[in-house]
Motif scaffolding. Structure first.
Motif, PDB file in Angstrom:
ATOM      1  N   GLU A 194       0.829  -1.208   0.000  1.00 39.05           N
ATOM      2  CA  GLU A 194       0.000   0.000   0.000  1.00 39.05           C
ATOM      3  C   GLU A 194       0.869   1.266   0.000  1.00 39.05           C
ATOM      4  O   GLU A 194       0.486   2.289  -0.566  1.00 39.05           O
ATOM      5  CB  GLU A 194      -0.918   0.021   1.234  1.00 39.05           C
ATOM      6  N   ASP A 229       2.952   1.521  -3.536  1.00 32.61           N
ATOM      7  CA  ASP A 229       2.023   1.940  -4.588  1.00 32.61           C
ATOM      8  C   ASP A 229       1.706   3.428  -4.457  1.00 32.61           C
ATOM      9  O   ASP A 229       1.657   4.161  -5.459  1.00 32.61           O
ATOM     10  CB  ASP A 229       0.728   1.126  -4.521  1.00 32.61           C
ATOM     11  N   PHE A 230       1.495   3.868  -3.215  1.00 32.90           N
ATOM     12  CA  PHE A 230       1.191   5.288  -2.981  1.00 32.90           C
ATOM     13  C   PHE A 230       2.399   6.155  -3.324  1.00 32.90           C
ATOM     14  O   PHE A 230       2.256   7.239  -3.883  1.00 32.90           O
ATOM     15  CB  PHE A 230       0.781   5.497  -1.519  1.00 32.90           C
ATOM     16  N   PRO A 265      -1.181   6.913   2.648  1.00 36.73           N
ATOM     17  CA  PRO A 265      -1.548   5.501   2.457  1.00 36.73           C
ATOM     18  C   PRO A 265      -2.598   5.090   3.480  1.00 36.73           C
ATOM     19  O   PRO A 265      -2.601   5.565   4.626  1.00 36.73           O
ATOM     20  CB  PRO A 265      -0.220   4.770   2.693  1.00 36.73           C
ATOM     21  N   SER A 266      -3.475   4.202   3.084  1.00 36.40           N
ATOM     22  CA  SER A 266      -4.615   3.817   3.922  1.00 36.40           C
ATOM     23  C   SER A 266      -4.202   3.191   5.245  1.00 36.40           C
ATOM     24  O   SER A 266      -4.964   3.200   6.222  1.00 36.40           O
ATOM     25  CB  SER A 266      -5.514   2.841   3.154  1.00 36.40           C
ATOM     26  N   LEU A 267      -2.977   2.648   5.332  1.00 38.46           N
ATOM     27  CA  LEU A 267      -2.515   1.994   6.558  1.00 38.46           C
ATOM     28  C   LEU A 267      -2.489   2.927   7.763  1.00 38.46           C
ATOM     29  O   LEU A 267      -2.530   2.471   8.907  1.00 38.46           O
ATOM     30  CB  LEU A 267      -1.095   1.430   6.360  1.00 38.46           C
ATOM     31  N   HIS A 277      -8.273   0.225  10.349  1.00 34.88           N
ATOM     32  CA  HIS A 277      -8.767  -0.808   9.446  1.00 34.88           C
ATOM     33  C   HIS A 277      -8.665  -2.151  10.168  1.00 34.88           C
ATOM     34  O   HIS A 277      -7.828  -2.316  11.070  1.00 34.88           O
ATOM     35  CB  HIS A 277      -7.946  -0.842   8.153  1.00 34.88           C
TER      36      HIS A 277
END
Length: 311
Positions: free
Chosen positions: A81, A84-85, A215-217, A221
């Motif tokens: 993640e 990619d970001f 990044p979503s991390l 989540h």
């Protein structure tokens, strides 16, 4: 304005003023690097601190006009993640992105692991020094902050490194006011830390104010984890559960991101930057102390790693 609302508005004004001063210092340092060095680069991992640096660089030079390339030292064990970001953000900025891998150093024989499962994090210093030699970089801009770790707290904003990439803490150059000694001998370079004086809370307040995408991390989540030595270890192919450990699904986020083998999340319900600010205000442990297994060493150990060329 009544008495009950005044403290909140006063705090907001103080916060904005504080962030403006920190941003102004970072912009000044970034421009100073561009003026003083011939071949600088900005270390860019795709993590929150390097993304804050990029925003400051955009303000220093204008969008799409950052005058130095971005450099990533990839362990090969990074969260997808994040990488990619990283690639997406570099494309958006039109910035040159240079990636050099620890795995390439392993193939060359300059990095040898003690065992296949060893964290590659500390070995990044070898690959970094090889990249410095390859591109003849004379200044590397990083997102390290003094509040992260005791050895980092000792380091100057302009941190001189000798021809072997080593940091000598007892031979640091004085930094009085905003006067920086940037003289170099052949083969030497500087590590430059424009956000040295920021704290984790400052970073998150700035991310919230500037609406910086991450990044979503970094936000809450669900993730499979096991509890190990007081930390939540993510269950991945690189970090499988050990015998007797119970796998549970928890709502977590990462306060810092790095090598999968040594980076742990924390329990969290923070869905956005404002939520993270509130959690950070009440945090009792530093982000690296709470989430980095390889940092659970003595100050002297981290200092040695930095002397050997570590970030």
């Amino acid at each position: 304005m009544n008495a009950r609302t005044e403290p909140h508005h006063l705090l907001t004004r103080l916060s904005d003023s504080h962030l403006e001063a920190l941003e102004e210092e970072a912009v000044f340092v970034l421009r100073e690097v561009a003026a003083a060095f011939e071949r600088p680069t900005l270390l860019f991992s795709g993590g929150k601190d390097s993304l804050v640096l990029l925003r400051c660089a955009e303000k220093a030079f204008g969008r799409g006009r950052i005058p130095y390339p971005l450099l990533m030292i990839d362990t090969g064990h990074n969260f997808p993640e994040v990488t990619d970001f990283r690639d997406q953000r570099a494309r958006e900025l039109g910035a040159e992105l240079i990636v050099r891998s620890v795995e390439d150093s392993m193939r060359r024989g300059t990095v040898r692991l003690a065992h296949p499962g060893e964290s590659r994090n500390v070995h990044q210093s070898v690959t970094l020094l090889e990249a410095i030699d390859e591109f003849r970089f004379d200044a590397l801009i990083g997102g390290a902050r003094r509040d992260e770790e005791k050895a980092r707290a000792k380091e100057r904003i302009f941190s001189h490194r000798d021809s072997f990439g080593q940091w000598q803490p007892k031979a640091q150059r004085p930094e009085l006011w905003t006067l920086f000694n940037t003289r170099l001998q052949t083969g030497e370079h500087f590590r430059v830390f424009p956000i040295s004086n920021w704290t984790e809370l400052d970073v998150w307040q700035y991310i919230a104010r500037e609406r910086i995408a991450l990044p979503s991390l970094y936000y809450a989540h669900p993730r499979e984890v096991v509890e190990r030595k007081g930390m939540l270890v993510p269950v991945t192919a690189l970090t499988p559960p050990r015998e007797g450990e119970q796998v549970t699904v928890r709502s977590v986020r990462f306060r810092t991101v790095g090598d999968v083998t040594c980076t742990c999340p924390v329990a969290s319900t923070a869905a956005n930057a404002a939520d993270v600010v509130r959690e950070t205000i009440s945090a009792q442990v530093s982000e690296r102390g709470a989430t980095r297994m390889d940092d659970r060493t003595s100050e002297a150990s981290m200092e040695k790693r930095k002397k050997d060329g570590y970030f």
